[in-house]
Design a protein around this motif. Structure first.
Motif, PDB file in Angstrom:
ATOM      1  N   LEU A  97     -10.816 -39.314   5.873  1.00 36.62           N
ATOM      2  CA  LEU A  97     -12.121 -39.985   5.954  1.00 36.62           C
ATOM      3  C   LEU A  97     -12.271 -40.999   4.827  1.00 36.62           C
ATOM      4  N   THR A  98     -12.998 -42.072   5.106  1.00 36.73           N
ATOM      5  CA  THR A  98     -13.376 -43.024   4.058  1.00 36.73           C
ATOM      6  C   THR A  98     -14.527 -42.427   3.242  1.00 36.73           C
ATOM      7  N   PRO A  99     -14.809 -42.987   2.063  1.00 34.84           N
ATOM      8  CA  PRO A  99     -15.911 -42.432   1.252  1.00 34.84           C
ATOM      9  C   PRO A  99     -17.261 -42.418   1.954  1.00 34.84           C
ATOM     10  N   ASP A 100     -17.463 -43.321   2.936  1.00 33.83           N
ATOM     11  CA  ASP A 100     -18.729 -43.274   3.681  1.00 33.83           C
ATOM     12  C   ASP A 100     -18.631 -42.400   4.921  1.00 33.83           C
ATOM     13  N   LEU A 101     -17.598 -41.531   4.960  1.00 34.16           N
ATOM     14  CA  LEU A 101     -17.426 -40.493   5.979  1.00 34.16           C
ATOM     15  C   LEU A 101     -17.161 -41.060   7.370  1.00 34.16           C
ATOM     16  N   THR A 143      -5.949 -39.289  11.551  1.00 32.84           N
ATOM     17  CA  THR A 143      -5.891 -37.866  11.890  1.00 32.84           C
ATOM     18  C   THR A 143      -4.495 -37.530  12.398  1.00 32.84           C
ATOM     19  N   ASN A 144      -4.133 -36.263  12.304  1.00 30.67           N
ATOM     20  CA  ASN A 144      -2.849 -35.877  12.885  1.00 30.67           C
ATOM     21  C   ASN A 144      -3.082 -35.243  14.258  1.00 30.67           C
ATOM     22  N   GLN A 145      -1.961 -34.970  14.951  1.00 28.14           N
ATOM     23  CA  GLN A 145      -2.060 -34.495  16.329  1.00 28.14           C
ATOM     24  C   GLN A 145      -2.709 -33.111  16.409  1.00 28.14           C
ATOM     25  N   ALA A 146      -2.452 -32.257  15.399  1.00 31.37           N
ATOM     26  CA  ALA A 146      -3.045 -30.921  15.431  1.00 31.37           C
ATOM     27  C   ALA A 146      -4.573 -31.000  15.412  1.00 31.37           C
ATOM     28  N   TYR A 147      -5.108 -31.939  14.681  1.00 30.77           N
ATOM     29  CA  TYR A 147      -6.566 -32.107  14.633  1.00 30.77           C
ATOM     30  C   TYR A 147      -7.093 -32.565  15.988  1.00 30.77           C
ATOM     31  N   LEU A 148      -6.352 -33.504  16.610  1.00 33.94           N
ATOM     32  CA  LEU A 148      -6.775 -33.978  17.933  1.00 33.94           C
ATOM     33  C   LEU A 148      -6.765 -32.839  18.942  1.00 33.94           C
ATOM     34  N   ASP A 149      -5.746 -31.981  18.851  1.00 29.23           N
ATOM     35  CA  ASP A 149      -5.637 -30.871  19.797  1.00 29.23           C
ATOM     36  C   ASP A 149      -6.778 -29.874  19.624  1.00 29.23           C
ATOM     37  N   VAL A 150      -7.100 -29.522  18.345  1.00 31.78           N
ATOM     38  CA  VAL A 150      -8.093 -28.480  18.125  1.00 31.78           C
ATOM     39  C   VAL A 150      -9.508 -28.975  18.412  1.00 31.78           C
ATOM     40  N   THR A 151      -9.684 -30.288  18.357  1.00 36.49           N
ATOM     41  CA  THR A 151     -11.027 -30.834  18.609  1.00 36.49           C
ATOM     42  C   THR A 151     -11.152 -31.453  20.000  1.00 36.49           C
ATOM     43  N   ASN A 152     -10.104 -31.349  20.824  1.00 35.25           N
ATOM     44  CA  ASN A 152     -10.129 -31.895  22.186  1.00 35.25           C
ATOM     45  C   ASN A 152     -10.508 -33.379  22.201  1.00 35.25           C
ATOM     46  N   SER A 153      -9.909 -34.163  21.284  1.00 31.96           N
ATOM     47  CA  SER A 153     -10.262 -35.576  21.181  1.00 31.96           C
ATOM     48  C   SER A 153      -9.017 -36.439  21.184  1.00 31.96           C
ATOM     49  N   SER A 154      -9.199 -37.751  21.145  1.00 35.19           N
ATOM     50  CA  SER A 154      -8.088 -38.700  21.113  1.00 35.19           C
ATOM     51  C   SER A 154      -8.326 -39.688  19.984  1.00 35.19           C
ATOM     52  N   ARG A 155      -7.242 -40.298  19.493  1.00 34.43           N
ATOM     53  CA  ARG A 155      -7.368 -41.250  18.400  1.00 34.43           C
ATOM     54  C   ARG A 155      -8.262 -42.427  18.784  1.00 34.43           C
ATOM     55  N   ASP A 156      -8.054 -42.969  19.927  1.00 33.62           N
ATOM     56  CA  ASP A 156      -8.832 -44.139  20.335  1.00 33.62           C
ATOM     57  C   ASP A 156     -10.324 -43.841  20.373  1.00 33.62           C
ATOM     58  N   ALA A 157     -10.682 -42.584  20.637  1.00 27.79           N
ATOM     59  CA  ALA A 157     -12.093 -42.236  20.780  1.00 27.79           C
ATOM     60  C   ALA A 157     -12.787 -42.022  19.433  1.00 27.79           C
ATOM     61  N   VAL A 209     -10.833 -43.004  -2.759  1.00 28.32           N
ATOM     62  CA  VAL A 209     -10.539 -43.951  -1.673  1.00 28.32           C
ATOM     63  C   VAL A 209     -10.521 -43.255  -0.310  1.00 28.32           C
ATOM     64  N   PHE A 210     -10.185 -41.957  -0.293  1.00 28.38           N
ATOM     65  CA  PHE A 210     -10.216 -41.190   0.954  1.00 28.38           C
ATOM     66  C   PHE A 210     -10.626 -39.754   0.652  1.00 28.38           C
ATOM     67  N   LEU A 211     -11.054 -39.056   1.704  1.00 33.25           N
ATOM     68  CA  LEU A 211     -11.284 -37.613   1.664  1.00 33.25           C
ATOM     69  C   LEU A 211     -10.415 -36.984   2.743  1.00 33.25           C
ATOM     70  N   LEU A 212      -9.658 -35.966   2.333  1.00 32.09           N
ATOM     71  CA  LEU A 212      -8.789 -35.270   3.286  1.00 32.09           C
ATOM     72  C   LEU A 212      -9.441 -33.946   3.669  1.00 32.09           C
ATOM     73  N   GLN A 213      -9.695 -33.773   4.972  1.00 30.92           N
ATOM     74  CA  GLN A 213     -10.274 -32.521   5.468  1.00 30.92           C
ATOM     75  C   GLN A 213      -9.178 -31.711   6.157  1.00 30.92           C
ATOM     76  N   HIS A 214      -9.007 -30.500   5.651  1.00 34.08           N
ATOM     77  CA  HIS A 214      -8.065 -29.562   6.279  1.00 34.08           C
ATOM     78  C   HIS A 214      -8.895 -28.426   6.875  1.00 34.08           C
ATOM     79  N   THR A 215      -8.832 -28.262   8.176  1.00 35.21           N
ATOM     80  CA  THR A 215      -9.631 -27.227   8.841  1.00 35.21           C
ATOM     81  C   THR A 215      -8.726 -26.188   9.493  1.00 35.21           C
ATOM     82  N   THR A 216      -9.234 -24.959   9.471  1.00 37.17           N
ATOM     83  CA  THR A 216      -8.551 -23.864  10.153  1.00 37.17           C
ATOM     84  C   THR A 216      -9.532 -23.221  11.115  1.00 37.17           C
ATOM     85  N   ASP A 217      -9.134 -23.135  12.378  1.00 38.35           N
ATOM     86  CA  ASP A 217      -9.991 -22.524  13.395  1.00 38.35           C
ATOM     87  C   ASP A 217      -9.830 -21.010  13.295  1.00 38.35           C
TER      88      ASP A 217
END
Length: 505
Positions: free
Chosen positions: A28-32, A37-51, A130-138
């Motif tokens: 994330l940028t500082p303004d959130l 994102t990596n593919q695992a994040y896209l999979d767990v959130t049911n989303s796509s990069r373009d979206a 300059v960035f914020l890295l979010q690591h999430t575990t379901d």
């Protein structure tokens, strides 16, 4: 995260490894806003990069329409902001956050999920985020298994096997942090709403870390955040306040000021205003006891100080007026006694002159002793003889208190003399009083008292008290000139009195 890969083999390898990681990550940028994102994040959130790339995080994921959604969003946002603002890693042990998915009919629905998240700030060479890295575990399945076990009373063994006790302790720590944050927010709100001015300065240059609304109002609502005091409030130079702060920071000893005068620019490009402050500079110490900042607190006491000064001036002025009045009364008593050997006539004359003095005092009291109008004074002193018998003609002339008292006595003596010996002693007699303001450079008012229709007038063999009082008041108290003409049809008194007594003197 191929879209963020830099040129070079190492950059491509790192991006490929990041994208291939089984752990979900979003950058994330500082303004959130979502930067990558990596593919695992896209999979767990049911989303796509373009979206989602480039969109605000909470526009892409808003936790759905549930009643708990705003609180869920708040917890995640607060953790990200802490990591960004405090430049340190922040953890969320457990947060419920709903994720959109499609049901079998293709409709979008939200599914409650439980997450454990870590937010890490990424800094540049200057230490800026300059960035914020979010690591999430379901951890949804683990949480639900614990809830089912708790319903059956079998959580102890399960917690031992799955580490639920650790998770529980992490939840307790998170709740404790939330309580601390709530307390901090309440303290901050009290700080911002305090009726007195408050500010926190940090470092040897006294940089503004925070200040409340009252402080902003005091200094004209300038933006002080992050500025050292010498830059933020340059008008304080030479007034000693920089030096007070330097001493407190160096010695660790507080400094207290009482009704201290300070010149401040309270509106942009405006001249400096003097305000009076009660204040204290209190050192702020770190865990090791070293001074790291200064807590500033105080109140604007300008109204109190000015009120006290006005009261003192009023008391001094009152003392002066009382002394002058007593001197006038003493003079009236002595002069009246010289002119009246009979106690009865002395009492009558003395009482009448005191009453004239009282009339003028009444006029001055109505104006808070700022002055009185010449025409009003004349009317007060001649009304008793009949309003139709004294004709007044002239502009409004504002007289200062001393001049008003003197003219009040003069008009009283003239009216008394006219009633005893002049125009007002005859049924058809009248008094005409005309005045004007002359010479605008050195202004004065010229006044003529003319009696007509009375008995024949002759010049007296000797001057009585009334004549002496009139001449003394005009020449001594008013620094003016007077001419008395005893014409055949009545007395004519001509005055020329400067409006500024100093110019007459």
């Amino acid at each position: 995260m191929k879209e963020l890969a830099k040129s070079g083999d190492l950059g491509v390898d790192l991006a490929t490894a990041f994208d291939a990681s089984p752990n979900p990550y979003v950058l994330l940028t500082p303004d959130l806003r979502i930067a990558g994102t990596n593919q695992a994040y896209l999979d767990v959130t049911n989303s796509s990069r373009d979206a989602i790339i480039g969109r605000p995080l909470f526009a892409a994921f808003d936790s759905g329409p549930g009643d708990d959604a705003p609180e869920n969003v708040r917890q995640v946002r607060a953790s990200l902001e802490r990591a960004r603002d405090e430049r340190r890693r922040d953890h969320l042990a457990l947060v419920r956050f709903s994720i959109p998915r499609r049901d079998k009919d293709g409709r979008e629905v939200f599914e409650d999920r439980y997450w454990s998240a870590t937010h890490t700030p990424i800094l540049d060479g200057d230490g800026e985020v300059v960035f914020l890295l979010q690591h999430t575990t379901d951890i949804t399945e683990l949480q639900r298994l614990r809830e089912r076990s708790a319903a059956k009373g079998a959580t102890e063994a399960l917690d031992t096997i799955l580490g639920g006790a650790v998770l529980g302790r992490a939840e307790e720590v998170q709740q404790a942090n939330l309580r601390l944050e709530s307390e901090r927010n309440r303290l901050l709100e009290m700080f911002m709403q305090a009726p007195g001015f408050v500010a926190v300065l940090v470092g040897p240059d006294h940089v503004f870390q925070m200040y409340n609304a009252a402080y902003g109002q005091l200094i004209g609502h300038r933006d002080l955040s992050g500025k050292p005091i010498r830059e933020a409030l340059p008008e304080l130079a030479g007034q000693g306040y920089y030096e007070f702060l330097d001493t407190v920071y160096a010695t660790g000893e507080p400094y207290e000021g009482r009704a201290g005068a300070v010149q401040l620019q309270r509106t942009p490009r405006a001249p400096l205003e003097t305000v009076y402050l009660d204040f204290i500079y209190q050192p702020i110490r770190d865990a090791g006891g070293s001074v790291v900042g200064i807590f500033v607190q105080g109140h604007d006491v300008s109204d109190t100080v000015l009120s006290t000064e006005r009261q003192k001036l009023m008391i001094d002025e009152l003392n002066h007026r009382v002394k002058n009045t007593l001197a006038t009364v003493q003079s009236i008593a002595m002069q009246t006694a010289r002119s009246h050997s009979d106690p009865r006539t002395f009492a009558e004359g003395f009482q009448a002159r005191l009453l004239a003095l009282s009339h003028t005092h009444d006029l001055l009291t109505r104006s808070h002793w700022e002055g009185a109008d010449l025409g009003d004074i004349l009317q007060h002193e001649t009304d008793a003889h009949g309003a139709s018998r004294v004709s007044a003609n002239g502009p409004r002339v504002a007289l200062p208190p001393a001049a008003a008292l003197s003219l009040g006595m003069i008009f009283h003596e003239l009216a008394t003399n006219a009633a005893k010996y002049g125009a007002l002693s005859a049924p058809d007699g009248r008094v005409l009083v005309d005045w004007s303001v002359a010479d605008q450079i050195r202004p004065r008012h010229d006044l003529v008292w003319r009696e007509t229709g009375g008995p024949p007038v002759v010049a007296p063999d000797r001057r009585g008290f009334g004549s002496r009082l009139i001449e003394r008041n005009v020449r001594h108290d008013l620094a003016g000139e007077i001419e008395l003409e005893f014409a055949g049809d009545g007395l004519i008194a001509t005055f020329s009195i400067p409006l500024d007594r100093e110019q007459g003197t």
